[in-house]
Design a protein around this motif. Structure first.
Motif, mmCIF file in Angstrom:
data_model
loop_
_atom_site.group_PDB
_atom_site.id
_atom_site.type_symbol
_atom_site.label_atom_id
_atom_site.label_comp_id
_atom_site.label_asym_id
_atom_site.label_seq_id
_atom_site.Cartn_x
_atom_site.Cartn_y
_atom_site.Cartn_z
ATOM 1 N N LEU A 1 0.836 -1.205 0.000
ATOM 2 C CA LEU A 1 0.000 0.000 0.000
ATOM 3 C C LEU A 1 0.868 1.252 0.000
ATOM 4 C CD1 LEU A 1 -2.684 1.467 0.158
ATOM 5 C CD2 LEU A 1 -2.657 1.110 2.650
ATOM 6 N N VAL A 2 1.942 1.255 0.792
ATOM 7 C CA VAL A 2 2.846 2.411 0.787
ATOM 8 C C VAL A 2 3.409 2.621 -0.618
ATOM 9 C CG1 VAL A 2 4.956 3.410 1.740
ATOM 10 C CG2 VAL A 2 3.431 2.112 3.219
ATOM 11 N N VAL A 3 3.854 1.547 -1.268
ATOM 12 C CA VAL A 3 4.391 1.663 -2.624
ATOM 13 C C VAL A 3 3.326 2.201 -3.579
ATOM 14 C CG1 VAL A 3 5.319 0.393 -4.602
ATOM 15 C CG2 VAL A 3 6.124 -0.136 -2.292
ATOM 16 N N ALA A 4 2.089 1.707 -3.464
ATOM 17 C CA ALA A 4 1.017 2.178 -4.340
ATOM 18 C C ALA A 4 0.776 3.673 -4.158
ATOM 19 C CB ALA A 4 -0.267 1.393 -4.068
ATOM 20 N N LEU A 5 0.801 4.151 -2.922
ATOM 21 C CA LEU A 5 0.601 5.579 -2.661
ATOM 22 C C LEU A 5 1.768 6.406 -3.190
ATOM 23 C CD1 LEU A 5 -0.821 5.218 0.952
ATOM 24 C CD2 LEU A 5 -2.077 6.081 -1.031
ATOM 25 N N VAL A 6 2.989 5.919 -2.992
ATOM 26 C CA VAL A 6 4.163 6.615 -3.526
ATOM 27 C C VAL A 6 4.078 6.687 -5.048
ATOM 28 C CG1 VAL A 6 6.666 6.464 -3.847
ATOM 29 C CG2 VAL A 6 5.676 6.109 -1.577
ATOM 30 N N GLU A 7 3.737 5.568 -5.687
ATOM 31 C CA GLU A 7 3.619 5.549 -7.145
ATOM 32 C C GLU A 7 2.531 6.518 -7.621
ATOM 33 O OE1 GLU A 7 5.101 4.189 -9.673
ATOM 34 O OE2 GLU A 7 6.370 2.581 -8.894
ATOM 35 N N ALA A 8 1.403 6.556 -6.912
ATOM 36 C CA ALA A 8 0.314 7.455 -7.310
ATOM 37 C C ALA A 8 0.758 8.909 -7.214
ATOM 38 C CB ALA A 8 -0.911 7.199 -6.437
ATOM 39 N N PHE A 9 1.417 9.274 -6.136
ATOM 40 C CA PHE A 9 1.900 10.649 -5.999
ATOM 41 C C PHE A 9 2.986 10.956 -7.027
ATOM 42 C CE2 PHE A 9 -0.044 10.947 -1.719
ATOM 43 C CZ PHE A 9 -0.575 12.234 -1.824
ATOM 44 N N ALA A 10 3.854 9.993 -7.308
ATOM 45 C CA ALA A 10 4.895 10.212 -8.310
ATOM 46 C C ALA A 10 4.284 10.495 -9.683
ATOM 47 C CB ALA A 10 5.830 9.001 -8.373
ATOM 48 N N ALA A 11 3.224 9.746 -10.045
ATOM 49 C CA ALA A 11 2.543 9.994 -11.321
ATOM 50 C C ALA A 11 1.797 11.318 -11.290
ATOM 51 C CB ALA A 11 1.584 8.842 -11.619
ATOM 52 N N TYR A 12 1.163 11.626 -10.161
ATOM 53 C CA TYR A 12 0.379 12.849 -10.018
ATOM 54 C C TYR A 12 1.244 14.094 -10.178
ATOM 55 C CZ TYR A 12 -3.089 15.941 -7.721
ATOM 56 O OH TYR A 12 -3.991 16.938 -7.424
ATOM 57 N N HIS A 13 2.477 14.021 -9.655
ATOM 58 C CA HIS A 13 3.381 15.170 -9.698
ATOM 59 C C HIS A 13 4.515 14.998 -10.710
ATOM 60 C CE1 HIS A 13 1.667 17.506 -6.388
ATOM 61 N NE2 HIS A 13 1.461 16.350 -5.778
ATOM 62 N N GLN A 14 4.424 13.992 -11.557
ATOM 63 C CA GLN A 14 5.422 13.751 -12.603
ATOM 64 C C GLN A 14 6.841 13.696 -12.041
ATOM 65 O OE1 GLN A 14 4.450 16.909 -15.471
ATOM 66 N NE2 GLN A 14 3.360 15.398 -16.716
ATOM 67 N N LEU A 15 7.022 12.925 -10.988
ATOM 68 C CA LEU A 15 8.342 12.785 -10.391
ATOM 69 C C LEU A 15 9.143 11.729 -11.147
ATOM 70 C CD1 LEU A 15 7.302 12.690 -6.617
ATOM 71 C CD2 LEU A 15 7.842 14.682 -8.021
ATOM 72 N N PRO A 16 10.369 12.025 -11.513
ATOM 73 C CA PRO A 16 11.172 11.083 -12.306
ATOM 74 C C PRO A 16 11.839 10.029 -11.423
ATOM 75 C CG PRO A 16 12.406 13.092 -11.980
ATOM 76 C CD PRO A 16 11.071 13.309 -11.314
ATOM 77 N N LEU A 17 11.043 9.100 -10.918
ATOM 78 C CA LEU A 17 11.560 8.087 -9.992
ATOM 79 C C LEU A 17 11.653 6.735 -10.674
ATOM 80 C CD1 LEU A 17 9.464 8.952 -6.792
ATOM 81 C CD2 LEU A 17 11.703 9.846 -7.474
ATOM 82 N N GLY A 18 12.793 6.072 -10.531
ATOM 83 C CA GLY A 18 12.945 4.701 -10.991
ATOM 84 C C GLY A 18 12.497 3.732 -9.916
#
Length: 362
Positions: free
Chosen positions: A140-157
C-alpha cells in the motif's frame, strides 16, 4: 532524486468531474525463503538474502481532485475515512491520523519534493487484510508513492520508489519490519533480493522457465488462518536477539539466508520436492527466532495440510497468523484446499504475476 518543486500532471479545471484520476496498483508477495534476514541489524552486519514472488492480490491507490478545500483519506476495506485541511495535515495528521500510511506518504512526499499539500481525495483498498503476512502494508505504501509520483510527474525509478517507500514506512512512521516487501511490490515477478551493508539493495530478477513456473504455481496453496496478526512484537523480539548477538538468533538467521540461496537453485531447476524440503526446514528455523511465530492454530493447520497431501509449508510473513503457504503435489491440491477449509481456514490456489507497480489514468 531532485527536491525541486514539480508541476502536477493533472490539469485543474475547477470541476473535479473533469479532472482525470491517477490509479496505482502493486502486487502482494509470497516469501519463499530468507524472510527475516532483511531485518536490521542482521542485514547491516552479515548481509541478507530473500527469495520472493508476487501474486495476483493487489494494493490499490487512487488520487482524484477534491470537491472542497480539504484532503480526504478513504479506505473502504477498513471502513475508515477522515479529512483534514492541508494545514492541519502538515502540522499533526501524520502523527495522529487513523489512516497513518495515507497521511505519512502525503506529508513525506510533499516534504521531500517541495510541493504543497493540496486538496485531493486519496482512496485505497487491499486484496488482503492488514496483518496478512503478504506484505500488504508495504504494498500500500508503494502504491501511494507511485500514485503521488505519477500525479506530480516525479522522475523516480523502481529503486527510488522502493527505497522511498521503505524510508517513509520504517523511518517516518516508525513501523516495524524489514525491507523485502517494498522491493518485491515495486519490481514484481520472482526475485532474489540481496540486502547489503550501507543500505544497499540488489534485486536479481530470476528468469524462470514457463514450464517450471506453471508447475510451481500449480503446486502452491495459500490459506488465510482467519487471524490478522500484528507483526511488530515478533519483529521486535527477533531484532532484540540480533542486537544482543544471541547465538541462537544469529545461527537461525544464517540458516534462513542459506535456505534462500538453496531455494533459488531448486526453483530454477524446477525441483519442487526440494523446494518443499527447504520450506519445512526454514519454517523450523524461523520458529526459533522469536516466540509467537507459531501457535496451536497454525500447527493444527500445518498438520491438517500435510495429512491431506501437502509436502511443505510455513507461515507467510512474520508469523502469528495471517496467511500460510503450502507446496502440494498438483494432483492433491483440491484435497488440501478442502481439508484446510474444513479446518476453518480460507484456502485457495494462487497465480504468480510478473508485473510490479503500475500506474494509469482513469
Amino acid at each position: 532524486m531532485s527536491k525541486e518543486p514539480f508541476r502536477s500532471a493533472l490539469v485543474r479545471q475547477g470541476d473535479p468531474r473533469r479532472t482525470p484520476s491517477i490509479r496505482a496498483r502493486v502486487p502482494l508477495r509470497l516469501g519463499l525463503a530468507g524472510g527475516g534476514t532483511d531485518l536490521s541489524p542482521y542485514c547491516d552486519t552479515f548481509g541478507g538474502a530473500v527469495l520472493n514472488t508476487t501474486i495476483d492480490r493487489y494494493a490499490y491507490a487512487f488520487i482524484a481532485a477534491s470537491d472542497d478545500a480539504r484532503i480526504h483519506f478513504v479506505a473502504p476495506d477498513l471502513e475508515t475515512s477522515e479529512s483534514y485541511t492541508p494545514e492541519a495535515l502538515e502540522q499533526q495528521a501524520a502523527r495522529d491520523a487513523k489512516l497513518k500510511i495515507h497521511a505519512g506518504v502525503t506529508v513525506g512526499m510533499a516534504r521531500r519534493f517541495g510541493f504543497a499539500i493540496e486538496p485531493l481525495r486519496l482512496t485505497s483498498f487491499v486484496d488482503a487484510p492488514p496483518g496478512s503476512g503478504l506484505g500488504s502494508s508495504s504494498a500500500l505504501v508503494v502504491a501511494l508513492v507511485e500514485a503521488f509520483a505519477a500525479y506530480h510527474q516525479l522522475p523516480l525509478g523502481p529503486y527510488d520508489v522502493a527505497h522511498l517507500a521503505w524510508e517513509i514506512e520504517r523511518v517516518d512512521l516508525d513501523l516495524m519490519g524489514g525491507k523485502q516487501d517494498q522491493y518485491a511490490g515495486t519490481f514484481g515477478g520472482t526475485n532474489f533480493i540481496e540486502f547489503l551493508t550501507n543500505d544497499r539493495v540488489v534485486v536479481n530478477p530470476l528468469r524462470v522457465a514457463e514450464s517450471v513456473r506453471n508447475e510451481i504455481e500449480t503446486s502452491l496453496v495459500i490459506a488465510f488462518t482467519g487471524v490478522s496478526r500484528m507483526s511488530a512484537t515478533i519483529i521486535a523480539e527477533q531484532r532484540s536477539g540480533l542486537i544482543a548477538l544471541s547465538e541462537t538468533s544469529i545461527d537461525n538467521m544464517h540458516r534462513l539466508k542459506q535456505d534462500a540461496h538453496e531455494m533459488k537453485d531448486a526453483l530454477l531447476r524446477g525441483d519442487v520436492a526440494q523446494m518443499a524440503r527447504i520450506l519445512n526446514r526454514s519454517w523450523t528455523a524461523k520458529k526459533n527466532t522469536a516466540a509467537g511465530i507459531s501457535n496451536p492454530l497454525i500447527e493444527t493447520l500445518y498438520a491438517c495440510a500435510h495429512s491431506a497431501g501437502a509436502i511443505g509449508g510455513k507461515v507467510s510473513g512474520a508469523g502469528g497468523g495471517g496467511f500460510m503457504m503450502f507446496i502440494v503435489p498438483p494432483e492433491r491440491r483440491v484435497e488440501v484446499i478442502r481439508a484446510l477449509n474444513l479446518a476453518g481456514a480460507t484456502a485457495s490456489g494462487v497465480h504468480l504475476v510478473t508485473e510490479g507497480a503500475e500506474t494509469w489514468t482513469s
